[in-house]
Design an enzyme around this catalytic site. Structure first.
Site, PDB file in Angstrom:
ATOM      1  N   LYS A  80      -3.492   1.555 -13.622  1.00  0.00           N
ATOM      2  CA  LYS A  80      -3.440   2.212 -12.309  1.00  0.00           C
ATOM      3  C   LYS A  80      -2.256   3.177 -12.249  1.00  0.00           C
ATOM      4  CE  LYS A  80      -3.230  -1.666  -9.886  1.00  0.00           C
ATOM      5  NZ  LYS A  80      -3.232  -2.535 -11.091  1.00  0.00           N
ATOM      6  N   CYS A 169      -0.103  -9.517   4.954  1.00  0.00           N
ATOM      7  CA  CYS A 169       0.308  -9.620   3.552  1.00  0.00           C
ATOM      8  C   CYS A 169       1.563 -10.469   3.368  1.00  0.00           C
ATOM      9  CB  CYS A 169       0.529  -8.186   3.072  1.00  0.00           C
ATOM     10  SG  CYS A 169       1.055  -7.983   1.405  1.00  0.00           S
ATOM     11  N   MET A 337      -0.637 -14.023  -2.296  1.00  0.00           N
ATOM     12  CA  MET A 337      -1.532 -14.168  -1.145  1.00  0.00           C
ATOM     13  C   MET A 337      -2.259 -15.510  -1.057  1.00  0.00           C
ATOM     14  SD  MET A 337      -0.921 -11.760   0.678  1.00  0.00           S
ATOM     15  CE  MET A 337       0.671 -11.336  -0.006  1.00  0.00           C
ATOM     16  N   GLN A 375       2.688  -4.856  -1.788  1.00  0.00           N
ATOM     17  CA  GLN A 375       2.718  -3.395  -1.774  1.00  0.00           C
ATOM     18  C   GLN A 375       4.033  -2.869  -2.343  1.00  0.00           C
ATOM     19  OE1 GLN A 375       0.529  -1.780   1.912  1.00  0.00           O
ATOM     20  NE2 GLN A 375       1.337  -3.726   2.586  1.00  0.00           N
TER      21      GLN A 375
HETATM   22  N1  LIG Z   1     -10.626  -9.463   2.500  1.00  0.00           N
HETATM   23  C1  LIG Z   1      -9.345  -9.171   2.325  1.00  0.00           C
HETATM   24  N2  LIG Z   1      -8.765  -8.226   3.096  1.00  0.00           N
HETATM   25  C2  LIG Z   1      -7.463  -7.960   2.923  1.00  0.00           C
HETATM   26  C3  LIG Z   1      -6.695  -8.632   1.950  1.00  0.00           C
HETATM   27  C4  LIG Z   1      -7.333  -9.627   1.160  1.00  0.00           C
HETATM   28  O1  LIG Z   1      -6.716 -10.256   0.284  1.00  0.00           O
HETATM   29  N3  LIG Z   1      -8.648  -9.874   1.400  1.00  0.00           N
HETATM   30  N4  LIG Z   1      -5.370  -8.328   1.791  1.00  0.00           N
HETATM   31  C5  LIG Z   1      -4.629  -7.731   2.892  1.00  0.00           C
HETATM   32  C6  LIG Z   1      -3.395  -7.141   2.372  1.00  0.00           C
HETATM   33  S1  LIG Z   1      -2.376  -8.188   1.505  1.00  0.00           S
HETATM   34  C7  LIG Z   1      -3.061  -5.854   2.548  1.00  0.00           C
HETATM   35  S2  LIG Z   1      -1.528  -5.314   2.017  1.00  0.00           S
HETATM   36  C8  LIG Z   1      -3.932  -4.931   3.288  1.00  0.00           C
HETATM   37  C9  LIG Z   1      -3.951  -3.508   2.748  1.00  0.00           C
HETATM   38  O2  LIG Z   1      -4.834  -2.752   3.504  1.00  0.00           O
HETATM   39  P1  LIG Z   1      -4.727  -1.191   3.667  1.00  0.00           P
HETATM   40  O3  LIG Z   1      -3.337  -0.757   3.803  1.00  0.00           O
HETATM   41  O4  LIG Z   1      -5.620  -0.818   4.787  1.00  0.00           O
HETATM   42  O5  LIG Z   1      -5.359  -0.683   2.289  1.00  0.00           O
HETATM   43  P2  LIG Z   1      -5.065   0.593   1.404  1.00  0.00           P
HETATM   44  O6  LIG Z   1      -6.304   0.917   0.683  1.00  0.00           O
HETATM   45  O7  LIG Z   1      -3.860   0.365   0.601  1.00  0.00           O
HETATM   46  O8  LIG Z   1      -4.789   1.700   2.499  1.00  0.00           O
HETATM   47  C10 LIG Z   1      -3.770   2.654   2.371  1.00  0.00           C
HETATM   48  C11 LIG Z   1      -4.297   3.954   2.931  1.00  0.00           C
HETATM   49  O9  LIG Z   1      -3.249   4.931   2.937  1.00  0.00           O
HETATM   50  C12 LIG Z   1      -3.690   6.114   2.299  1.00  0.00           C
HETATM   51  N5  LIG Z   1      -2.480   6.765   1.730  1.00  0.00           N
HETATM   52  C13 LIG Z   1      -2.044   6.777   0.460  1.00  0.00           C
HETATM   53  N6  LIG Z   1      -0.869   7.422   0.370  1.00  0.00           N
HETATM   54  C14 LIG Z   1      -0.546   7.852   1.606  1.00  0.00           C
HETATM   55  C15 LIG Z   1       0.563   8.566   2.144  1.00  0.00           C
HETATM   56  O10 LIG Z   1       1.513   8.935   1.455  1.00  0.00           O
HETATM   57  N7  LIG Z   1       0.544   8.789   3.480  1.00  0.00           N
HETATM   58  C16 LIG Z   1      -0.480   8.407   4.277  1.00  0.00           C
HETATM   59  N8  LIG Z   1      -0.420   8.685   5.568  1.00  0.00           N
HETATM   60  N9  LIG Z   1      -1.539   7.731   3.789  1.00  0.00           N
HETATM   61  C17 LIG Z   1      -1.564   7.439   2.477  1.00  0.00           C
HETATM   62  C18 LIG Z   1      -4.710   5.647   1.300  1.00  0.00           C
HETATM   63  O11 LIG Z   1      -5.587   6.673   0.923  1.00  0.00           O
HETATM   64  C19 LIG Z   1      -5.411   4.502   2.054  1.00  0.00           C
HETATM   65  O12 LIG Z   1      -6.460   4.960   2.854  1.00  0.00           O
HETATM   66  O13 LIG Z   1      -5.268  -5.442   3.259  1.00  0.00           O
HETATM   67  C20 LIG Z   1      -5.424  -6.742   3.728  1.00  0.00           C
HETATM   68  N10 LIG Z   1      -6.861  -7.020   3.711  1.00  0.00           N
HETATM   69  N1  LIG Z   2      -4.798  -4.558  -9.073  1.00  0.00           N
HETATM   70  C1  LIG Z   2      -4.260  -4.722  -7.866  1.00  0.00           C
HETATM   71  N2  LIG Z   2      -3.010  -5.191  -7.762  1.00  0.00           N
HETATM   72  C2  LIG Z   2      -2.476  -5.380  -6.543  1.00  0.00           C
HETATM   73  C3  LIG Z   2      -3.178  -5.034  -5.360  1.00  0.00           C
HETATM   74  C4  LIG Z   2      -4.495  -4.509  -5.506  1.00  0.00           C
HETATM   75  O1  LIG Z   2      -5.163  -4.166  -4.524  1.00  0.00           O
HETATM   76  N3  LIG Z   2      -4.991  -4.387  -6.777  1.00  0.00           N
HETATM   77  N4  LIG Z   2      -2.620  -5.246  -4.137  1.00  0.00           N
HETATM   78  C5  LIG Z   2      -1.223  -5.609  -4.018  1.00  0.00           C
HETATM   79  C6  LIG Z   2      -1.026  -6.378  -2.787  1.00  0.00           C
HETATM   80  S1  LIG Z   2      -0.756  -5.533  -1.317  1.00  0.00           S
HETATM   81  C7  LIG Z   2      -0.961  -7.723  -2.776  1.00  0.00           C
HETATM   82  S2  LIG Z   2      -0.656  -8.535  -1.312  1.00  0.00           S
HETATM   83  C8  LIG Z   2      -0.996  -8.490  -4.022  1.00  0.00           C
HETATM   84  C9  LIG Z   2      -1.903  -9.712  -3.952  1.00  0.00           C
HETATM   85  O2  LIG Z   2      -1.800 -10.403  -5.143  1.00  0.00           O
HETATM   86  P1  LIG Z   2      -2.419 -11.847  -5.334  1.00  0.00           P
HETATM   87  O3  LIG Z   2      -2.095 -12.700  -4.198  1.00  0.00           O
HETATM   88  O4  LIG Z   2      -2.037 -12.319  -6.677  1.00  0.00           O
HETATM   89  O5  LIG Z   2      -3.988 -11.497  -5.339  1.00  0.00           O
HETATM   90  P2  LIG Z   2      -5.275 -12.059  -4.588  1.00  0.00           P
HETATM   91  O6  LIG Z   2      -6.411 -11.734  -5.478  1.00  0.00           O
HETATM   92  O7  LIG Z   2      -5.321 -11.555  -3.194  1.00  0.00           O
HETATM   93  O8  LIG Z   2      -5.113 -13.646  -4.449  1.00  0.00           O
HETATM   94  C10 LIG Z   2      -4.435 -14.437  -5.373  1.00  0.00           C
HETATM   95  C11 LIG Z   2      -5.103 -15.734  -5.680  1.00  0.00           C
HETATM   96  O9  LIG Z   2      -5.124 -16.616  -4.575  1.00  0.00           O
HETATM   97  C12 LIG Z   2      -6.073 -17.589  -4.938  1.00  0.00           C
HETATM   98  N5  LIG Z   2      -6.373 -18.513  -3.837  1.00  0.00           N
HETATM   99  C13 LIG Z   2      -7.424 -18.530  -2.988  1.00  0.00           C
HETATM  100  N6  LIG Z   2      -7.341 -19.604  -2.150  1.00  0.00           N
HETATM  101  C14 LIG Z   2      -6.218 -20.288  -2.476  1.00  0.00           C
HETATM  102  C15 LIG Z   2      -5.585 -21.481  -1.992  1.00  0.00           C
HETATM  103  O10 LIG Z   2      -6.052 -22.162  -1.072  1.00  0.00           O
HETATM  104  N7  LIG Z   2      -4.418 -21.836  -2.587  1.00  0.00           N
HETATM  105  C16 LIG Z   2      -3.887 -21.162  -3.631  1.00  0.00           C
HETATM  106  N8  LIG Z   2      -2.756 -21.614  -4.164  1.00  0.00           N
HETATM  107  N9  LIG Z   2      -4.472 -20.053  -4.122  1.00  0.00           N
HETATM  108  C17 LIG Z   2      -5.609 -19.601  -3.538  1.00  0.00           C
HETATM  109  C18 LIG Z   2      -7.238 -16.767  -5.403  1.00  0.00           C
HETATM  110  O11 LIG Z   2      -8.110 -17.515  -6.220  1.00  0.00           O
HETATM  111  C19 LIG Z   2      -6.542 -15.633  -6.137  1.00  0.00           C
HETATM  112  O12 LIG Z   2      -6.589 -15.792  -7.536  1.00  0.00           O
HETATM  113  O13 LIG Z   2      -1.454  -7.683  -5.087  1.00  0.00           O
HETATM  114  C20 LIG Z   2      -0.781  -6.448  -5.206  1.00  0.00           C
HETATM  115  N10 LIG Z   2      -1.220  -5.894  -6.451  1.00  0.00           N
HETATM  116  S1  SF4 Z   3       3.858  -0.977 -10.297  1.00  0.00           S
HETATM  117 FE1  SF4 Z   3       2.098  -2.357 -10.456  1.00  0.00          FE
HETATM  118  S2  SF4 Z   3       0.329  -1.000 -10.433  1.00  0.00           S
HETATM  119 FE2  SF4 Z   3       2.112   0.274 -10.932  1.00  0.00          FE
HETATM  120  S3  SF4 Z   3       2.193   0.320 -13.163  1.00  0.00           S
HETATM  121 FE3  SF4 Z   3       3.517  -1.356 -12.468  1.00  0.00          FE
HETATM  122  S4  SF4 Z   3       2.208  -3.153 -12.551  1.00  0.00           S
HETATM  123 FE4  SF4 Z   3       0.836  -1.366 -12.587  1.00  0.00          FE
HETATM  124 MO   LIG Z   4      -0.704  -6.972   0.493  1.00  0.00          MO
END
Ligand SMILES: Nc1nc2c(c(=O)[nH]1)N[C@H]1C(S)=C(S)[C@@H](COP(=O)(O)OP(=O)(O)OC[C@H]3O[C@@H](n4cnc5c(=O)[nH]c(N)nc54)[C@H](O)[C@@H]3O)O[C@H]1N2
Ligand SMILES: Nc1nc2c(c(=O)[nH]1)N[C@H]1C(S)=C(S)[C@@H](COP(=O)(O)OP(=O)(O)OC[C@H]3O[C@@H](n4cnc5c(=O)[nH]c(N)nc54)[C@H](O)[C@@H]3O)O[C@H]1N2
Ligand code: SF4
Ligand SMILES: [Mo]
Length: 752
Positions: A80, A169, A337, A375
């Site tokens: 990425k 988050c 998460m 993030q």
């Molecule tokens: N089902 C499910 N839903 C989840 C989660 C999950 O585990 N399961 N995880 C949650 C978590 S942990 C998170 S952090 C959220 C994330 O949820 P979001 O923040 O809604 O997801 P992103 O796709 O990161 O959205 C970022 C947006 O900002 C835009 N963007 C990129 N760069 C810039 C910039 O410089 N300026 C501006 N203005 N915009 C920009 C991107 O194009 C994108 O549309 O989702 C949550 N939703």
């Molecule tokens: N490639 C990639 N990397 C990312 C992101 C992305 O969108 N893509 N998003 C970033 C963001 S904002 C976030 S918040 C992180 C999230 O990073 P992680 O939290 O590592 O990712 P997730 O896949 O949301 O969930 C993690 C694990 O929680 C487990 N889980 C589900 N239920 C339970 C439970 O009851 N107990 C326990 N112990 N585990 C459970 C799931 O099986 C899963 O493997 O990743 C960051 N990095």
């Molecule tokens: S900051 Fe995360 S997404 Fe970016 S290169 Fe490092 S491990 Fe990959």
């Molecule tokens: Mo997140």
């Protein structure tokens, strides 16, 4: 080795696919194509690992990216991070403002668009007062942007309705750290990995979500096979595949498992009375200070035999992992998460820290309870500078008069300017917007129409005509664009300057390396324009450029344990990141907090080695946190558990990674992971269409039959805008942190 673009992409696609099936080693050092004229130091746009990058510029355009060898990632990037350029120049870039007229977005000038924003926000204020407006931001916005937005709303417009996606988050992690230590943010650093002899990863799929950091874990294990790895996750993820012990359990029951580990640790005499006797208070769930014996009594409900019945994990395995944790010379835990996105998210966080405080595995190289941030700037912008409805910069709280007054003084604004009542948290804010009680919402750097739980409610609300949403967004195909009333073209990543602060308290400067496309503007400029139009007192926004905001943040942090004084812009220009606290320009940054000699907040002559100064008596807290079920347990009608999460090659709502052909090919569409046994029982074959139904909605996904999920559990990745699983997920929240339980809800599956 220098590879041609084609070779790099071929290797990338291959390793990416491999990563998904077999192992954590899809790393590249450079995705070079054209030889750039210039390299500009920056940080990856994606995960909270916060890898340093060098942006390759040719003829004023970003043509390639490589890892910064001087940052913690030592030059490594996952795909990425390495494949950013096609995102910057995607044909979907929004390059001018738009206004929705008769249901359609039509091009407009900046002045028209911002004029309408001004009018709508002023109308909302006139009608409903400051609680009728809101800001919804992001852990991906720059530190300066979040600090500024929060200040404009809280100090300039009188509204504490300042929230952002970190509530979805990191809120439970903040709650966990604050209740345990009195202060937010991890106390160790990534270098603890290199000294740890036991690493416990719980509720984190680190190999896919923090890949370069996970590479460091895997390297540690390779260098010393005696290093023990415990993975506690109901799915057998890629992360679990390097574990000595993978603990799979009934989702949600890990609170019982963690308490049981404490029981074993004490009964095996693996706790450290020298540590907890001196540095820990024991507290019941209703905040009564009690003694160690009371804690042992509390734990009697969690003997391994009792917890086996609750969790499905054998008593023998619970004993084994507890001993591994306790016997190791230095244990580090990582979580994400799987613990935070739970209605008992704060408690789950406390229970991990409990194990460290019980054993003294804290504040020594290799021993720390480490919450991984998702993030790239959730720590930096939102947590540290106070971008949530109850917070002010540097850990200060809105509800505390002394905190408000101290800040008002530093900001040079009249005493009493900041509203003493916290604003609405994310779910309450979007509920209020859906009811048009909040009438005008500023959304920046986040895509709520896709990422909120039980999202149909909120997209219905966004469709209303009597509320107003302005969205700053770089990409036309982001889901929220469908619903906004004004769309502002945001400058993207390399087109602007500012800082990110990653999981380990490391702040790095992202330098601007290209000009914004078309009429795009950095969010800093957009926010300043908004504030001026809204008539915000010029004392609130005395900035000429983004560096002024940084310097003010340094000043505001100075009198607090955050202390960024030493991180001047000049220093940040050269450094590949610095860890706070950093009180002076010659201070190297802090790897270990709460320990004398390491943490500059503790005087050199302090009489004890540790000082948990977030607490009045310098003692951290071991909390009694009982196991309780999930918000929506499986039942007769919906007999299985649905969990959602991530895959290595996509970022959240896919607006960015779906634009990279190699990443898109690697995971073209969302699917449902089903266990082999469940598939057999329901006659589901790999690739079949499967109907998922929850109380909220239903949707069809292709089945991926494997041993990753345990029986009774299914997993759907949430990146796909065409198959939005958030129409099915639950919006129940943790009472303390207000973070939604994305990780558990009840579901029924059948062959479609
Ligand atoms: N089902 C499910 N839903 C989840 C989660 C999950 O585990 N399961 N995880 C949650 C978590 S942990 C998170 S952090 C959220 C994330 O949820 P979001 O923040 O809604 O997801 P992103 O796709 O990161 O959205 C970022 C947006 O900002 C835009 N963007 C990129 N760069 C810039 C910039 O410089 N300026 C501006 N203005 N915009 C920009 C991107 O194009 C994108 O549309 O989702 C949550 N939703
Ligand atoms: N490639 C990639 N990397 C990312 C992101 C992305 O969108 N893509 N998003 C970033 C963001 S904002 C976030 S918040 C992180 C999230 O990073 P992680 O939290 O590592 O990712 P997730 O896949 O949301 O969930 C993690 C694990 O929680 C487990 N889980 C589900 N239920 C339970 C439970 O009851 N107990 C326990 N112990 N585990 C459970 C799931 O099986 C899963 O493997 O990743 C960051 N990095
Ligand atoms: S900051 Fe995360 S997404 Fe970016 S290169 Fe490092 S491990 Fe990959
Ligand atoms: Mo997140």
């Amino acid at each position: 080795m220098k590879l041609s673009r084609r070779e790099v992409l071929k290797a990338a696609a291959a390793s990416s696919a491999m990563m998904a099936i077999s192992g954590p080693f899809s790393m590249v050092r450079e995705a070079a194509a054209d030889e750039p004229d210039q390299w500009v130091k920056s940080v990856c746009r994606f995960c909270g690992t916060g890898c340093g990058v060098m942006v390759g510029i040719k003829n004023g355009k970003c043509v390639t990216v490589k890892g910064d060898p001087n940052n913690h990632n030592r030059g490594f990037l996952c795909l990425k991070g390495a494949l950013m350029p096609p995102i910057v120049y995607s044909k979907e870039r929004v390059t001018r403002p738009y206004i929705r007229r008769n249901g359609k977005l039509e091009p407009a000038s900046w002045d028209e668009a911002m004029g309408l924003v001004e009018k709508k926000f002023k109308e909302a204020l006139a009608e409903g007062g400051p609680t009728a407006i809101g800001y919804y931001g992001s852990g991906q916005a720059l530190t300066e942007e979040t600090y500024l937005a929060s200040k404009i709303f809280k100090a300039g417009l009188g509204s504490n309705n300042v929230e952002g996606n970190p509530r979805l988050c990191m809120a439970s992690a903040v709650g966990g750290y604050v209740t345990t230590f009195g202060k937010d943010e991890p106390c160790g650093s990534y270098s603890d990995i290199d000294a740890a002899t036991c690493i416990m990863i719980i509720g984190s799929n680190m190999s896919e979500c923090h890949p370069v950091l996970f590479k460091r874990v895997a390297s540690r294990k390779q260098a010393d096979p005696n290093v023990k790895i415990i993975v506690i996750d109901p799915r057998r993820t890629n992360t679990a595949r390097i574990a000595d012990e993978h603990v799979s359990f009934k989702p949600g029951t890990d609170l019982a498992i963690l308490n049981s580990m404490a029981w074993v640790i004490i009964n095996e005499e693996l706790d450290s009375p020298r540590f907890h006797g001196k540095y820990v208070n024991f507290m019941t769930n209703d905040k009564k200070k009690v003694d160690f014996d009371a804690y042992m009594k509390f734990l009697e409900d969690y003997t391994p035999e009792k917890v086996e019945k609750i969790s499905g994990v054998s008593a023998a395995q619970i004993r084994k992992i507890a001993k591994m944790f306790g016997e190791a010379s230095a244990t580090t835990s990582f979580w994400c998460m799987g613990l935070n996105q739970r209605i008992r998210g704060v408690w789950a966080n406390n229970l991990v820290s409990n194990l460290h405080l019980l054993t003294g595995h804290i504040g020594k190289p290799g021993a720390t309870p480490f919450s991984l941030t998702g993030q790239p700037n959730a720590c930096g912008g939102v947590r540290d500078t106070g971008g949530l409805c109850h917070l002010l910069p540097a850990g200060r709280l809105i509800k505390k008069e002394a905190h408000r007054n101290a800040l008002e003084k530093q900001w040079g604004i009249p005493k009493g300017t900041i509203n003493p009542k916290p604003g609405l948290h994310t779910i309450a804010l979007w509920n209020a917007f859906s009811e048009a009680k909040v009438k005008a919402m500023f959304v920046l750097c986040t895509n709520p129409a896709h990422s909120l739980p039980n999202v149909n409610i909120y997209t219905e609300g966004m469709k209303r005509k009597d509320n107003f949403m302005v969205l700053s967004e770089p990409f036309m195909d982001a889901e929220s664009v469908k619903y906004c009333d004004v769309l502002l073209p945001a400058a993207f990543w390399c087109e602007k300057r500012g800082t990110y602060g990653c999981s380990e308290r490391r702040y790095s400067l992202l330098k601007k390396s290209t000009e914004p496309l078309g009429e795009c503007k950095p969010d800093f400029e957009i926010l300043m324009d908004f504030a001026k139009r809204m008539g915000v007192d010029s004392r609130v926004i005395p900035y000429e450029n983004i560096d002024d905001v940084w310097n003010e943040w340094r000043m505001v942090s100075a009198a607090t344990p955050y202390n960024f004084s030493g991180m001047t812009r000049e220093r940040m220009e050269k450094a590949s990141g610095i860890l706070w606290p950093c009180p002076t320009e010659d201070h190297p940054g802090t790897k270990i907090r709460y320990v004398r000699g390491e943490d500059p907040n503790i005087p050199k002559d302090y009489p004890k080695k540790y000082n948990f100064y977030g607490k009045p008596d310098g003692r951290a807290v071991i909390w009694f946190r009982p196991y309780k079920g999930a918000a929506e347990e499986p039942n007769e009608e919906y007999p299985m558990v649905l969990t959602t999460g991530r895959v290595i090659d996509h970022w959240h709502t896919g607006t960015m990674t779906m634009k990279v052909p190699e990443l898109r090919r690697s995971f073209p569409a969302a699917y449902v992971e089903v266990n082999i046994e469940d598939a057999k029982a329901k006659g589901i074959q790999n690739g079949d269409n499967v109907l998922l139904e929850t109380k909220r909605d239903k949707m069809v996904f292709r089945a991926k039959v494997s041993d990753v999920c345990r029986p009774g559990l299914i997993f759907v990745p949430w990146y796909d805008a065409n198959l939005m699983i958030n129409k099915l997920t639950l919006n129940a929240i943790d009472k303390g942190s207000k973070q939604p339980e994305f990780k558990i809800c009840a579901v029924r599956i059948s062959k479609a």
